[in-house]
Design a protein around this motif. Structure first.
Motif, PDB file in Angstrom:
ATOM      1  N   GLU A 198       0.828  -1.206   0.000  1.00  0.00           N
ATOM      2  CA  GLU A 198       0.000   0.000   0.000  1.00  0.00           C
ATOM      3  C   GLU A 198       0.868   1.264   0.000  1.00  0.00           C
ATOM      4  OE1 GLU A 198      -2.387  -0.825   3.416  1.00  0.00           O
ATOM      5  OE2 GLU A 198      -4.058  -1.626   2.212  1.00  0.00           O
ATOM      6  N   LYS A 199       1.970   1.228   0.745  1.00  0.00           N
ATOM      7  CA  LYS A 199       2.884   2.379   0.732  1.00  0.00           C
ATOM      8  C   LYS A 199       3.522   2.545  -0.637  1.00  0.00           C
ATOM      9  CE  LYS A 199       4.138   2.274   5.653  1.00  0.00           C
ATOM     10  NZ  LYS A 199       5.245   2.035   6.629  1.00  0.00           N
ATOM     11  N   GLN A 200       3.897   1.429  -1.240  1.00  0.00           N
ATOM     12  CA  GLN A 200       4.530   1.503  -2.544  1.00  0.00           C
ATOM     13  C   GLN A 200       3.557   2.042  -3.597  1.00  0.00           C
ATOM     14  OE1 GLN A 200       5.608  -2.131  -4.933  1.00  0.00           O
ATOM     15  NE2 GLN A 200       7.688  -1.430  -4.511  1.00  0.00           N
ATOM     16  N   ARG A 201       2.320   1.599  -3.519  1.00  0.00           N
ATOM     17  CA  ARG A 201       1.314   2.064  -4.470  1.00  0.00           C
ATOM     18  C   ARG A 201       1.045   3.551  -4.282  1.00  0.00           C
ATOM     19  NH1 ARG A 201      -4.515  -0.830  -4.587  1.00  0.00           N
ATOM     20  NH2 ARG A 201      -4.534   0.080  -2.488  1.00  0.00           N
ATOM     21  N   ALA A 202       1.037   4.005  -3.034  1.00  0.00           N
ATOM     22  CA  ALA A 202       0.770   5.418  -2.766  1.00  0.00           C
ATOM     23  C   ALA A 202       1.922   6.311  -3.234  1.00  0.00           C
ATOM     24  CB  ALA A 202       0.526   5.617  -1.270  1.00  0.00           C
ATOM     25  N   HIS A 203       3.161   5.828  -3.095  1.00  0.00           N
ATOM     26  CA  HIS A 203       4.328   6.636  -3.446  1.00  0.00           C
ATOM     27  C   HIS A 203       4.720   6.497  -4.915  1.00  0.00           C
ATOM     28  CE1 HIS A 203       5.580   6.391   1.045  1.00  0.00           C
ATOM     29  NE2 HIS A 203       4.742   7.398   0.832  1.00  0.00           N
ATOM     30  N   GLY A 204       4.180   5.501  -5.596  1.00  0.00           N
ATOM     31  CA  GLY A 204       4.560   5.279  -6.986  1.00  0.00           C
ATOM     32  C   GLY A 204       5.658   4.241  -7.108  1.00  0.00           C
ATOM     33  N   LEU A 205       5.628   3.485  -8.184  1.00  0.00           N
ATOM     34  CA  LEU A 205       6.593   2.400  -8.377  1.00  0.00           C
ATOM     35  C   LEU A 205       7.927   2.948  -8.880  1.00  0.00           C
ATOM     36  CD1 LEU A 205       4.371  -0.333 -10.081  1.00  0.00           C
ATOM     37  CD2 LEU A 205       4.906  -0.049  -7.659  1.00  0.00           C
ATOM     38  N   PRO A 206       9.021   2.586  -8.214  1.00  0.00           N
ATOM     39  CA  PRO A 206      10.341   3.068  -8.662  1.00  0.00           C
ATOM     40  C   PRO A 206      10.866   2.289  -9.864  1.00  0.00           C
ATOM     41  CG  PRO A 206      10.598   1.661  -6.734  1.00  0.00           C
ATOM     42  CD  PRO A 206       9.117   1.796  -6.963  1.00  0.00           C
ATOM     43  N   ARG A 207      10.286   1.128 -10.145  1.00  0.00           N
ATOM     44  CA  ARG A 207      10.752   0.306 -11.258  1.00  0.00           C
ATOM     45  C   ARG A 207       9.646  -0.668 -11.656  1.00  0.00           C
ATOM     46  NH1 ARG A 207      14.909  -3.839  -8.072  1.00  0.00           N
ATOM     47  NH2 ARG A 207      13.357  -4.631  -6.595  1.00  0.00           N
ATOM     48  N   ARG A 208       9.773  -1.240 -12.847  1.00  0.00           N
ATOM     49  CA  ARG A 208       8.822  -2.240 -13.326  1.00  0.00           C
ATOM     50  C   ARG A 208       9.575  -3.338 -14.069  1.00  0.00           C
ATOM     51  NH1 ARG A 208       3.305  -1.099 -13.495  1.00  0.00           N
ATOM     52  NH2 ARG A 208       2.706   1.081 -13.108  1.00  0.00           N
ATOM     53  N   LEU A 209       9.065  -4.540 -13.960  1.00  0.00           N
ATOM     54  CA  LEU A 209       9.563  -5.650 -14.755  1.00  0.00           C
ATOM     55  C   LEU A 209       8.734  -5.705 -16.031  1.00  0.00           C
ATOM     56  CD1 LEU A 209      11.290  -8.197 -15.135  1.00  0.00           C
ATOM     57  CD2 LEU A 209       9.550  -9.471 -13.876  1.00  0.00           C
ATOM     58  N   VAL A 210       9.395  -5.576 -17.176  1.00  0.00           N
ATOM     59  CA  VAL A 210       8.692  -5.567 -18.457  1.00  0.00           C
ATOM     60  C   VAL A 210       9.377  -6.530 -19.417  1.00  0.00           C
ATOM     61  CG1 VAL A 210       7.871  -3.199 -18.206  1.00  0.00           C
ATOM     62  CG2 VAL A 210      10.070  -3.624 -19.329  1.00  0.00           C
ATOM     63  N   CYS A 211       8.633  -6.948 -20.430  1.00  0.00           N
ATOM     64  CA  CYS A 211       9.164  -7.820 -21.477  1.00  0.00           C
ATOM     65  C   CYS A 211       9.224  -7.045 -22.789  1.00  0.00           C
ATOM     66  CB  CYS A 211       8.284  -9.054 -21.640  1.00  0.00           C
ATOM     67  SG  CYS A 211       8.224 -10.126 -20.189  1.00  0.00           S
ATOM     68  N   PHE A 212      10.295  -7.237 -23.530  1.00  0.00           N
ATOM     69  CA  PHE A 212      10.466  -6.588 -24.818  1.00  0.00           C
ATOM     70  C   PHE A 212      10.463  -7.637 -25.926  1.00  0.00           C
ATOM     71  CE2 PHE A 212      12.389  -3.574 -21.893  1.00  0.00           C
ATOM     72  CZ  PHE A 212      11.927  -2.353 -22.373  1.00  0.00           C
ATOM     73  N   THR A 213       9.828  -7.308 -27.019  1.00  0.00           N
ATOM     74  CA  THR A 213       9.933  -8.110 -28.234  1.00  0.00           C
ATOM     75  C   THR A 213      10.930  -7.430 -29.151  1.00  0.00           C
ATOM     76  OG1 THR A 213       7.632  -8.825 -28.033  1.00  0.00           O
ATOM     77  CG2 THR A 213       8.683  -9.099 -30.181  1.00  0.00           C
TER      78      THR A 213
END
Length: 833
Positions: free
Chosen positions: A810-825
């Protein structure tokens, strides 16, 4: 004066070594001097034995933490505990600080490793020894920054170093790939004729064990910690609490006892003996590990330390001389570890050590005419995967490990000491330490002598080998096989090993490829295997490009997408969580809402208190029953069936057990992993195939996604789950062990006309990543939150139900995500290695 080249020639005429330690006369050795190459050690020059003098200070009656062992890890752990504010921390050393294995270590620090976590651990060690300790105490630890040089004598090794350099850039570690000419300019005495290039890290260096440990002890004492030398530990007292959980109660010594709830085993080579005092299994072996120190070499001053991985040798700058050591294929095991061994060394076995001389002379030719000043051969502890043993032991609460550092205890000590201190204080480390966590090993393996010995030997012998993505061990194989093993072997299965389990990797069309008994690579008088099919196929994997059998694995993937594939996943961990508080436990443990009607199956995560992901798994709700069966235990209250990845099954078991104990839930966790097989049929044709095998309606209406039923397959009762891990229509069949073969054969028979093929985990990895599915611990780690990993759908944040890690999310969601795991094609035309 004895010369290295003469020792090489003389030793070549000696008979081959035998398994186990030997008391050697050193007839081929250059000298009887055994002093280590440091200006000072903590060894007493004369006088009565240290133990006879009694403890260096009185023992306290109680302590919050007792650290056992005064080497690098013990001192670093005590220092970081004190620095993080832990009062009442005590270190007990049976002799003097560093007297076990630390005092004779080479003390090298290389900042680059193939793991981001290890790069961070090494960086912290460097900060502690090069800056922090001197600022805090005014004392110099003996740190020397002379740089490090990795040698590449083939293209694949240079590719590996380029990857290390890229990783280093992300973490601020300066490094440079040098040409042979640039290497010669940096290191004029080096032979570069056979080089492809080198990796130069200017801020690598060398640590002094005595200077580092005494400074750590002083800094810890300044914060209230105690260091008590000459105080051997003789026992660990254990109590059992009201819930039947074993916990540390006290440490017994020759001079009294200390009441404590927490013990840290940093006893190095002697860690197994300390573990036995507490009923804790510590999977390591002791081996002789050696280096020689040369006479003065003109022009060697200020040169960087060198690692020539392909020659399995290192060259450490020692003032105006070099220390020469490495990792050989036939190390000597120290069979009977003496508890009286302190500041001791073995005679060097030149039969074993000679192989390093040839590589050293090739790299620095002046060594051929350089004398040997002293030999240093001491004990070191080594583990089955060449990784340290850390964290809380699964057998005993409050008993932590910080041992088995594979001769890297000095360079990893600062980072690991800090993480171990966090582990003790807050219940988990700050970083992803799974690769070091003792809970990575299945409990059936941690006291299996053959497995520990074979795997530790192979890990030692291959320490300098290139790390290829799909390498597999040859040691310690066929420890755990499922009922389909022989059936799949006959169909061309090429197996992988995960925590003792043999699991399908891929299927070769060229016959069988059995894994043979470990041959120790021909060492200790063993005959090396010839025409070893499995070994040859594994050798084809030693590339960063596609292996020759890439198209075979591709066909398995395409069959799953176009028709159907059957995967044997019997190595999965299979647990039951049942009892009166099972629902409360499930609500707290699992991030998703698993308290749905019986017959439902939910994909979920388990988190830690920081919101990091400790596991991903499926949880199936069970109906209570008074009758036990092969597919469910008898239970009252609520019940859940858990399926977890087999490679991390012990980690999952330990995490769940710890949470149940801490929360005092009244429920039972039952392990049925060995009792059940698991066969998964995936692909567009899976429904048609299984409809011929199962006595149930498999239509969408009758058997929706994420549900499970007890059905009959070829006359045998099985649990069928409609799930997919590859993004296709599919079912898992959870089958009693005795029924696995007939059920599998029935599936294969029904699938013949529909294009069904066998497939392995190489295909699973490709298919799942293509769909963006996550694999713990490959894609998803304890320092990644489900929000960062794109798994927010597994979290019941819209409900009011509390669960472990919710506040952090909940704290992370409120403060915003510092990073994301994404997939690239990536466009194939733009693909580069």
């Amino acid at each position: 004066m004895a010369w290295l080249s003469r020792a090489l020639r003389v030793a070549a005429t000696c008979p081959p070594p035998v398994l186990g330690p030997r008391a050697l006369t050193g007839r081929a050795g250059p000298t009887t001097e055994k002093s280590v190459p440091y200006q000072r050690t903590l060894k007493e020059a004369q006088g009565p034995s240290a133990v006879a003098q009694g403890p260096s200070q009185p023992l306290p009656s109680t302590a919050n933490v007792v650290v056992i062992g005064g080497g690098s890890l013990g001192c670093q752990t005590l220092y970081h505990l004190a620095k993080l504010g832990v009062s009442g921390a005590v270190l007990l050393e049976r002799e003097r600080l560093t007297s076990g294995t630390t005092w004779h270590t080479a003390g090298l620090l290389w900042q680059l490793r193939p793991s981001d976590v290890e790069v961070e651990l090494l960086a912290h060690t460097r900060r502690v020894v090069s800056r922090d300790l001197e600022e805090e105490t005014g004392l110099h630890t003996g740190w020397i920054q002379n740089g490090g040089l990795f040698i590449a004598s083939n293209r694949q090794r240079l590719d590996e170093y380029k990857r290390l350099m890229s990783l280093g850039k992300a973490y601020g570690v300066e490094s440079h790939v040098l040409s042979p000419a640039e290497t010669k300019a940096l290191y004029p005495l080096m032979n570069v004729d056979d080089l492809y290039g080198t990796l130069y890290v200017p801020h690598d260096g060398t640590m002094d064990p005595a200077g580092t440990c005494t400074t750590l002890a002083r800094a810890a004492a300044a914060r209230g910690a105690q260091v008590i030398e000459n105080c051997p530990v003789t026992g660990i007292h254990v109590r059992t609490d009201d819930f039947g959980v074993r916990r540390v109660a006290a440490v017994e010594t020759e001079h009294g006892s200390i009441q404590t709830p927490c013990v840290v085993n940093c006893a190095g080579v002697w860690a197994s003996a300390v573990g036995r005092m507490a009923g804790v299994k510590v999977p390591l072996v002791a081996m002789h590990h050696a280096y020689v120190v040369t006479e003065r070499i003109e022009g060697i001053q200020n040169m960087p330390n060198v690692r020539d991985h392909d020659a399995s040798v290192y060259l450490r700058l020692q003032g105006d001389a070099l220390s020469v050591g490495g990792y050989e294929a036939n190390p000597i095991f120290w069979e009977e570890v003496s508890d009286k061994f302190a500041f001791g060394l073995f005679d060097l076995d030149w039969d074993v050590f000679t192989q390093h001389i040839e590589g050293a002379i090739n790299r620095v030719p002046v060594l051929e005419k350089t004398g040997v000043k002293s030999t240093v051969c001491g004990p070191e502890s080594f583990t089955p995967d060449h990784k340290p043993l850390m964290g809380e032991a699964p057998e005993l609460r409050g008993f932590y490990l910080g041992c088995g550092f594979n001769s890297a205890g000095m360079m990893l000590g600062g980072g690991c000491g800090q993480e171990l201190a966090h582990w003790i204080i807050q219940g988990r480390p700050e970083k992803d330490m799974y690769s070091y966590d003792i809970r990575r090993f299945h409990h059936l393996l941690t006291d299996h002598r053959r497995w520990i010995r074979e795997r530790s030997h192979e890990s030692y012998a291959k320490n300098y080998s290139v790390v290829f993505p799909h390498d597999e061990p040859l040691a310690g194989r066929n420890m755990r096989t499922d009922p389909l093993h022989e059936e799949l072997l006959a169909r061309g299965c090429v197996f992988q090993e995960r925590q003792g389990w043999e699991r399908p990797g891929w299927f070769t069309p060229q016959g069988t490829a059995p894994v043979l008994q470990y041959d120790y690579y021909g060492a200790y008088g063993n005959q090396a295997h010839e025409d070893y099919t499995y070994g040859c196929l594994l050798g084809d994997e030693y590339t960063f490009d596609f292996p020759p059998h890439h198209d075979v694995i591709k066909k398995e993937c395409l069959a799953c997408r176009g028709a159907a594939a059957v995967f044997n996943m019997s190595y999965f961990g299979k647990f039951y969580l049942v009892g009166l508080d099972a629902r409360k436990a499930a609500d707290w443990l699992f991030s998703a809402d698993v308290s749905r009607p019986p017959g439902s199956t939910v994909y979920t995560c388990m988190l830690n208190h920081r919101g990091g992901t400790e596991s991903d798994l499926t949880v199936s709700r069970l109906a209570p029953s008074s009758q036990a069966s092969a597919l469910a235990p008898a239970f009252e209250g609520d019940g859940y069936y858990l399926a977890v990845g087999g490679a991390v099954a012990q980690h999952n078991w330990s995490h769940i057990s710890t949470v149940l104990q801490d929360q005092k839930f009244r429920c039972q966790l039952i392990d049925s992993s060995e009792d059940l097989g698991m066969i998964s049929i995936q692909g567009p044709a899976s429904r048609t195939i299984l409809q011929e095998v199962l006595d149930a309606d498999l239509s969408n209406e009758a058997f929706p996604f994420s549900t499970h039923k007890l059905v009959r397959a070829a006359g045998h009762l099985v649990r069928a789950m409609r799930l997919s891990f590859v993004g296709e229509l599919g079912w898992e069949l959870h089958v009693p062990r005795s029924a696995c073969v007939p059920v599998y054969q029935a599936v294969m028979t029904a699938g013949t006309k529909h294009g069904l093929v066998n497939a392995g985990y190489r295909a699973i990895d490709s298919l799942s990543i293509e769909k963006g599915y996550r694999h713990w611990h490959a894609d998803l780690r304890p320092d990644d939150s489900p929000l960062e990993a794109g798994l927010a759908f597994t979290c019941k944040l819209k409900s009011a139900v509390p669960f472990l890690g919710r506040e952090a999310l909940e704290k992370q969601r409120a403060h915003g995500l510092p990073r994301r795991l994404v997939c690239f094609t990536v466009d194939e035309s733009r693909w580069t290695l």
